[in-house]
Design an enzyme around this catalytic site. Structure first.
Site, PDB file in Angstrom:
ATOM      1  CG  HIS A  44      -1.954   1.057   1.198  1.00  0.00           C
ATOM      2  ND1 HIS A  44      -3.217   0.859   1.709  1.00  0.00           N
ATOM      3  CD2 HIS A  44      -1.932   2.329   0.732  1.00  0.00           C
ATOM      4  CE1 HIS A  44      -3.927   1.976   1.563  1.00  0.00           C
ATOM      5  NE2 HIS A  44      -3.179   2.875   0.975  1.00  0.00           N
ATOM      6  CD  GLU A  76      -4.258  -3.251   0.263  1.00  0.00           C
ATOM      7  OE1 GLU A  76      -3.744  -2.630   1.197  1.00  0.00           O
ATOM      8  OE2 GLU A  76      -5.005  -4.228   0.439  1.00  0.00           O
ATOM      9  CG  HIS A 198      -6.681  -2.883   8.736  1.00  0.00           C
ATOM     10  ND1 HIS A 198      -5.899  -2.011   8.005  1.00  0.00           N
ATOM     11  CD2 HIS A 198      -6.582  -2.490  10.024  1.00  0.00           C
ATOM     12  CE1 HIS A 198      -5.365  -1.112   8.823  1.00  0.00           C
ATOM     13  NE2 HIS A 198      -5.745  -1.372  10.052  1.00  0.00           N
TER      14      HIS A 198
HETATM   15  C1  LIG Z   1      -6.018  -1.268   3.298  1.00  0.00           C
HETATM   16  C2  LIG Z   1      -5.485  -1.842   4.544  1.00  0.00           C
HETATM   17  O1  LIG Z   1      -6.172  -2.078   5.500  1.00  0.00           O
HETATM   18  C3  LIG Z   1      -4.077  -2.211   4.562  1.00  0.00           C
HETATM   19  O2  LIG Z   1      -3.824  -2.887   3.385  1.00  0.00           O
HETATM   20  C4  LIG Z   1      -3.090  -1.104   4.514  1.00  0.00           C
HETATM   21  O3  LIG Z   1      -1.927  -1.629   3.942  1.00  0.00           O
HETATM   22  C5  LIG Z   1      -2.719  -0.612   5.831  1.00  0.00           C
HETATM   23  O4  LIG Z   1      -1.811   0.443   5.573  1.00  0.00           O
HETATM   24  P1  LIG Z   1      -0.518   0.637   6.496  1.00  0.00           P
HETATM   25  O5  LIG Z   1       0.369  -0.562   6.309  1.00  0.00           O
HETATM   26  O6  LIG Z   1       0.049   1.941   5.995  1.00  0.00           O
HETATM   27  O7  LIG Z   1      -1.055   0.713   7.922  1.00  0.00           O
HETATM   28  N1  LIG Z   2      -5.526  -4.991   3.033  1.00  0.00           N
HETATM   29  C1  LIG Z   2      -5.011  -5.353   4.336  1.00  0.00           C
HETATM   30  C2  LIG Z   2      -3.532  -5.521   4.250  1.00  0.00           C
HETATM   31  O1  LIG Z   2      -2.977  -5.588   3.164  1.00  0.00           O
HETATM   32  C3  LIG Z   2      -2.717  -5.615   5.473  1.00  0.00           C
HETATM   33  O2  LIG Z   2      -3.349  -5.072   6.589  1.00  0.00           O
HETATM   34  P1  LIG Z   2      -2.618  -5.335   8.005  1.00  0.00           P
HETATM   35  O3  LIG Z   2      -2.547  -6.830   8.197  1.00  0.00           O
HETATM   36  O4  LIG Z   2      -1.258  -4.710   7.915  1.00  0.00           O
HETATM   37  O5  LIG Z   2      -3.504  -4.667   9.021  1.00  0.00           O
END
Ligand SMILES: CC(=O)[C@@H](O)[C@H](O)COP(=O)(O)O
Ligand SMILES: NCC(=O)COP(=O)(O)O
Length: 246
Positions: A44, A76, A198
């Site tokens: 992301h 993402e 998440h």
């Molecule tokens: C969309 C989501 O919930 C996660 O994929 C995201 O990657 C969280 O971002 P951070 O790693 O910046 O917290």
């Molecule tokens: N889309 C969720 C993700 O890629 C990772 O979320 P997290 O496990 O770091 O909270």
């Protein structure tokens, strides 16, 4: 279709960025995860490049193409023009659109599908025309699913942060899990596949996988990386796959 575990490398990149040094290697840890059985890698990239850097993306793409051609790359982010061009340059199998403000500490909500359909629909159309699978980040709310489907997207990604927050309140977790389950059922009825992510962990994954048997993919970063510090990445991937029953 067997569900998939996509390992999010943001937390590895965050650790790498602490020093002007090339370790831990984002692609090196990604390679360990894929070799241990993960089905894909997720990043992301945020506008401030606090963790995953734009320069990481072509290296992750090359890792998958050269060494794990059956794996998937999932990028993402919020669909600014810059993000869309980053996606079009790096050609992931899946793009997950997330309604995050650049100043947000992390992702903490899904799209307002009814109120943002005019914004999302042309973006989804552009990405679909580009050959990408499109997933939209979604709160646990069946009411928004019809509008989500009407954008032309392929999937939703259920935001499981609230579910993950009930790590010591089983009753609260069960209520959120039911909301997630109902949303997933509405999505499948609307022709959407269902991803989730998440704050997922080895502890909360089994109940989610049981409640949503048609789950197509989970993307996990923070909790999986925390476990990898203790168990190592290969063993951690195996533990998460086992927790999902996959
Ligand atoms: C969309 C989501 O919930 C996660 O994929 C995201 O990657 C969280 O971002 P951070 O790693 O910046 O917290
Ligand atoms: N889309 C969720 C993700 O890629 C990772 O979320 P997290 O496990 O770091 O909270």
């Amino acid at each position: 279709m067997p569900a998939k575990l996509s390992v999010n490398l943001n937390a590895v990149a965050m650790l790498r960025n602490r020093r002007d040094l090339p370790w831990p290697s984002v692609t090196g840890i990604g390679r360990l995860a894929l070799a241990a059985g993960a089905h894909g890698l997720t990043v992301h990239p945020r506008p401030d490049e606090r963790h995953t850097r734009n320069a990481d993306l072509p290296e992750i793409r090359a890792l998958i193409d050269d060494e794990f051609p059956h794996a998937e790359f999932n990028i993402e982010g919020y669909p600014t023009e810059e993000f869309l061009r980053l996606v079009e340059k790096n050609q992931p199998e899946q793009v997950t659109l997330v309604p995050d403000d650049p100043a947000q500490a992390t992702s903490d909500h899904g799209w307002n599908f009814a109120g943002q359909s005019n914004f999302l629909t042309p973006i989804v159309k552009r990405l679909k025309k580009g050959g990408f699978r499109v997933s939209l980040f979604s709160d646990a709310d069946p009411a928004g699913i019809e509008a989500a489907a009407n954008t032309g997207a392929d999937r939703i990604e259920l935001y499981t942060g609230p579910y993950g927050s009930f790590h010591d309140d089983l009753a609260g977790g069960r209520k959120e899990l039911e909301r997630l389950g109902k949303t997933a059922e509405a999505a499948v009825s609307a022709g959407l596949a269902v991803n989730a992510g998440h704050d997922l962990t080895v502890a909360n994954l089994p109940a989610l996988a049981r409640r949503i048997p048609l789950l197509a993919e989970v993307s996990i970063g923070h909790g999986l990386t925390a476990d990898a510090l203790e168990y190592g990445m290969p063993e951690t991937v195996r533990r998460f796959l086992k927790a999902c029953g996959w």
